[in-house]
Design a protein around this motif. Structure first.
Motif, PDB file in Angstrom:
ATOM      1  N   LEU A 134      27.459  40.853  29.663  1.00  0.00           N
ATOM      2  CA  LEU A 134      26.582  42.020  29.658  1.00  0.00           C
ATOM      3  C   LEU A 134      26.957  42.946  28.511  1.00  0.00           C
ATOM      4  O   LEU A 134      28.136  43.212  28.267  1.00  0.00           O
ATOM      5  CB  LEU A 134      26.718  42.753  30.997  1.00  0.00           C
ATOM      6  N   ASP A 135      25.950  43.456  27.807  1.00  0.00           N
ATOM      7  CA  ASP A 135      26.170  44.368  26.677  1.00  0.00           C
ATOM      8  C   ASP A 135      25.513  45.701  27.013  1.00  0.00           C
ATOM      9  O   ASP A 135      24.342  45.932  26.716  1.00  0.00           O
ATOM     10  CB  ASP A 135      25.583  43.765  25.404  1.00  0.00           C
ATOM     11  N   LEU A 136      26.283  46.593  27.624  1.00  0.00           N
ATOM     12  CA  LEU A 136      25.720  47.858  28.093  1.00  0.00           C
ATOM     13  C   LEU A 136      25.326  48.785  26.958  1.00  0.00           C
ATOM     14  O   LEU A 136      24.330  49.509  27.053  1.00  0.00           O
ATOM     15  CB  LEU A 136      26.718  48.570  29.011  1.00  0.00           C
ATOM     16  N   ASP A 137      26.088  48.811  25.879  1.00  0.00           N
ATOM     17  CA  ASP A 137      25.732  49.672  24.756  1.00  0.00           C
ATOM     18  C   ASP A 137      24.384  49.254  24.175  1.00  0.00           C
ATOM     19  O   ASP A 137      23.532  50.097  23.856  1.00  0.00           O
ATOM     20  CB  ASP A 137      26.811  49.631  23.678  1.00  0.00           C
ATOM     21  N   ALA A 138      24.200  47.946  24.034  1.00  0.00           N
ATOM     22  CA  ALA A 138      22.922  47.446  23.521  1.00  0.00           C
ATOM     23  C   ALA A 138      21.796  47.764  24.502  1.00  0.00           C
ATOM     24  O   ALA A 138      20.696  48.169  24.096  1.00  0.00           O
ATOM     25  CB  ALA A 138      23.014  45.952  23.264  1.00  0.00           C
ATOM     26  N   TYR A 139      22.054  47.584  25.793  1.00  0.00           N
ATOM     27  CA  TYR A 139      21.031  47.876  26.794  1.00  0.00           C
ATOM     28  C   TYR A 139      20.640  49.349  26.757  1.00  0.00           C
ATOM     29  O   TYR A 139      19.448  49.692  26.830  1.00  0.00           O
ATOM     30  CB  TYR A 139      21.537  47.508  28.186  1.00  0.00           C
ATOM     31  N   ARG A 140      21.621  50.217  26.619  1.00  0.00           N
ATOM     32  CA  ARG A 140      21.344  51.655  26.578  1.00  0.00           C
ATOM     33  C   ARG A 140      20.415  51.994  25.407  1.00  0.00           C
ATOM     34  O   ARG A 140      19.445  52.745  25.556  1.00  0.00           O
ATOM     35  CB  ARG A 140      22.657  52.433  26.490  1.00  0.00           C
ATOM     36  N   ALA A 141      20.722  51.439  24.243  1.00  0.00           N
ATOM     37  CA  ALA A 141      19.891  51.702  23.068  1.00  0.00           C
ATOM     38  C   ALA A 141      18.488  51.120  23.238  1.00  0.00           C
ATOM     39  O   ALA A 141      17.479  51.767  22.904  1.00  0.00           O
ATOM     40  CB  ALA A 141      20.564  51.132  21.818  1.00  0.00           C
ATOM     41  N   ASP A 147      28.740  43.711  40.100  1.00  0.00           N
ATOM     42  CA  ASP A 147      29.276  44.700  39.165  1.00  0.00           C
ATOM     43  C   ASP A 147      28.319  44.920  37.993  1.00  0.00           C
ATOM     44  O   ASP A 147      28.118  46.057  37.546  1.00  0.00           O
ATOM     45  CB  ASP A 147      30.645  44.257  38.636  1.00  0.00           C
ATOM     46  N   GLU A 148      27.746  43.841  37.498  1.00  0.00           N
ATOM     47  CA  GLU A 148      26.782  43.963  36.400  1.00  0.00           C
ATOM     48  C   GLU A 148      25.536  44.709  36.861  1.00  0.00           C
ATOM     49  O   GLU A 148      24.992  45.566  36.132  1.00  0.00           O
ATOM     50  CB  GLU A 148      26.406  42.579  35.879  1.00  0.00           C
ATOM     51  N   TYR A 149      25.084  44.389  38.044  1.00  0.00           N
ATOM     52  CA  TYR A 149      23.916  45.068  38.607  1.00  0.00           C
ATOM     53  C   TYR A 149      24.172  46.571  38.695  1.00  0.00           C
ATOM     54  O   TYR A 149      23.329  47.382  38.295  1.00  0.00           O
ATOM     55  CB  TYR A 149      23.631  44.489  39.988  1.00  0.00           C
ATOM     56  N   ARG A 150      25.324  46.953  39.194  1.00  0.00           N
ATOM     57  CA  ARG A 150      25.667  48.369  39.294  1.00  0.00           C
ATOM     58  C   ARG A 150      25.620  49.025  37.911  1.00  0.00           C
ATOM     59  O   ARG A 150      25.043  50.118  37.743  1.00  0.00           O
ATOM     60  CB  ARG A 150      27.057  48.548  39.897  1.00  0.00           C
ATOM     61  N   ALA A 151      26.190  48.364  36.922  1.00  0.00           N
ATOM     62  CA  ALA A 151      26.239  48.930  35.575  1.00  0.00           C
ATOM     63  C   ALA A 151      24.839  49.104  34.997  1.00  0.00           C
ATOM     64  O   ALA A 151      24.538  50.117  34.354  1.00  0.00           O
ATOM     65  CB  ALA A 151      27.090  48.043  34.670  1.00  0.00           C
ATOM     66  N   ILE A 187      24.387  49.394  46.496  1.00  0.00           N
ATOM     67  CA  ILE A 187      24.837  49.659  45.126  1.00  0.00           C
ATOM     68  C   ILE A 187      23.808  50.529  44.405  1.00  0.00           C
ATOM     69  O   ILE A 187      24.166  51.490  43.710  1.00  0.00           O
ATOM     70  CB  ILE A 187      25.062  48.335  44.369  1.00  0.00           C
ATOM     71  N   ALA A 188      22.529  50.196  44.556  1.00  0.00           N
ATOM     72  CA  ALA A 188      21.476  50.974  43.907  1.00  0.00           C
ATOM     73  C   ALA A 188      21.465  52.413  44.397  1.00  0.00           C
ATOM     74  O   ALA A 188      21.254  53.356  43.611  1.00  0.00           O
ATOM     75  CB  ALA A 188      20.120  50.316  44.154  1.00  0.00           C
ATOM     76  N   GLU A 189      21.686  52.609  45.697  1.00  0.00           N
ATOM     77  CA  GLU A 189      21.794  53.975  46.230  1.00  0.00           C
ATOM     78  C   GLU A 189      22.906  54.738  45.526  1.00  0.00           C
ATOM     79  O   GLU A 189      22.712  55.869  45.060  1.00  0.00           O
ATOM     80  CB  GLU A 189      22.100  53.932  47.730  1.00  0.00           C
ATOM     81  N   GLU A 190      24.075  54.128  45.473  1.00  0.00           N
ATOM     82  CA  GLU A 190      25.235  54.786  44.860  1.00  0.00           C
ATOM     83  C   GLU A 190      25.013  55.050  43.375  1.00  0.00           C
ATOM     84  O   GLU A 190      25.520  56.029  42.828  1.00  0.00           O
ATOM     85  CB  GLU A 190      26.482  53.923  45.056  1.00  0.00           C
ATOM     86  N   ALA A 191      24.235  54.177  42.737  1.00  0.00           N
ATOM     87  CA  ALA A 191      23.984  54.315  41.298  1.00  0.00           C
ATOM     88  C   ALA A 191      22.915  55.351  40.989  1.00  0.00           C
ATOM     89  O   ALA A 191      22.724  55.700  39.819  1.00  0.00           O
ATOM     90  CB  ALA A 191      23.569  52.963  40.719  1.00  0.00           C
ATOM     91  N   GLY A 192      22.200  55.829  42.013  1.00  0.00           N
ATOM     92  CA  GLY A 192      21.231  56.893  41.799  1.00  0.00           C
ATOM     93  C   GLY A 192      19.790  56.448  41.664  1.00  0.00           C
ATOM     94  O   GLY A 192      18.945  57.241  41.227  1.00  0.00           O
ATOM     95  N   ALA A 193      19.455  55.201  42.018  1.00  0.00           N
ATOM     96  CA  ALA A 193      18.068  54.736  41.955  1.00  0.00           C
ATOM     97  C   ALA A 193      17.200  55.526  42.925  1.00  0.00           C
ATOM     98  O   ALA A 193      17.675  56.060  43.933  1.00  0.00           O
ATOM     99  CB  ALA A 193      17.990  53.245  42.269  1.00  0.00           C
TER     100      ALA A 193
END
Length: 319
Positions: free
Chosen positions: A37-44, A72-76, A108-114
């Protein structure tokens, strides 16, 4: 529709407003060449999608390869989407498999703020209507987030089942991927006032006019994941009743894209991701069991995409 909390009611209203004002965005999930998973790329990448004013964003769903993400990836992914969205539009995260696993992702989605959840079809087996209703009920009692059911594949609700799921507290809508307009019309007529519906067919623009005739004008757009200019041009034409522009976009871009998509199983996602890469977007490859397109299909995709982007300017000039 069953009585819902004030918080859920606000989500429903925000979704209704968003669905009237823009396409529903289903972003791709960015991976590195080694599959991580590439979170920086996903964010951009995500920031670019949200800058084009979609009605809502649905991370970690089918287009986002939910089926290949660990918890863990789903949460991120969901956390990052909530961060980038910053309250500007609703965030509806995917969940699925059997109800027990769906609840793990839901928490997980609840905790992540969805803001809500899209319940993807359960895994592997067919099920009777009573079982489909029970599946949603088991998920609904285990999460505070509102649920949108997704019918496609082995999940197809009848009118009686639709009435029953609409009475489950927290179930607020239905995404349809079957494109059976007779059945869908029966469902919309059976639904209580305020229940949400949207077109979730693959390349939904192909059938958007037909869906609108049965009272379902809102739709998800895979094209928005790589060419929001084209997706928004079609949406504007649909909203304004510009049949000439819709027909030209369909004939010259969407139909050729669908014909290319239909060449290989899984291209509904991997072709979308390849188109995003052709535009220089940082999404990376697909994960197995999907495969990236070969050289010949990529060459054809580039031609379709280039023509579609030129077509947007032509449509705007003629509107």
């Amino acid at each position: 529709m069953a009585e819902i909390s004030a918080e859920a009611g606000q989500v429903v209203q925000r979704l209704r407003d968003g669905m009237a004002g823009g396409v529903l965005s289903f972003p791709l999930t960015s991976f590195r060449d080694d599959g991580r998973l590439d979170l920086d790329a996903y964010r951009a990448y995500l920031a670019g999608r949200l800058a084009t004013a979609p009605g809502a964003v649905f991370p970690a769903c089918g287009t986002g390869e939910f089926f290949s993400l660990d918890e863990d990836e789903y949460r991120a992914v969901v956390e990052t989407t909530v961060e980038v969205a910053a309250g500007r539009l609703p965030v509806v995260a995917g969940t699925g498999y059997g109800w027990a696993q769906a609840l793990r992702f839901a928490r997980i989605a609840e905790e992540a703020g969805a803001d809500a959840l899209l319940v993807l079809p359960h895994y592997l087996v067919g099920a009777p209507q009573d079982g489909l209703v029970a599946q949603l009920r088991r998920i609904a009692v285990g999460t505070r987030l509102p649920l949108i059911a997704y019918q496609r594949g082995q999940v197809a609700f009848g009118a009686d089942a639709l009435r029953r799921i609409a009475q489950i507290p927290g179930v607020i809508g239905l995404k349809d991927g079957h494109s059976d307009l007779d059945r869908l019309q029966r469902l919309t007529l059976a639904a209580p006032e305020g229940f949400l519906f949207f077109n979730g067919a693959a390349t939904a623009e192909i059938q958007a006019r037909a869906y609108a005739t049965v009272g379902v004008p809102a739709y998800s757009s895979a094209v928005h994941a790589f060419a929001p200019e084209i997706a928004n041009a079609f949406f504007t034409a649909l909203q304004s009743g510009d049949d000439a522009s819709m027909t030209r976009l369909l004939r010259e871009f969407y139909v050729p894209l669908v014909e290319l998509r239909d060449r290989v199983p899984g291209y509904a996602v991997s072709l979308v991701k390849a188109a995003a890469r052709l535009r220089g977007l940082p999404v990376g490859p697909v994960r197995a069991p999907l495969t990236d397109p070969g050289a010949d299909d990529l060459a054809d995709l580039e031609k379709v995409l280039d023509h579609g982007l030129r077509l947007v300017d032509a449509v705007r000039r003629s509107a």
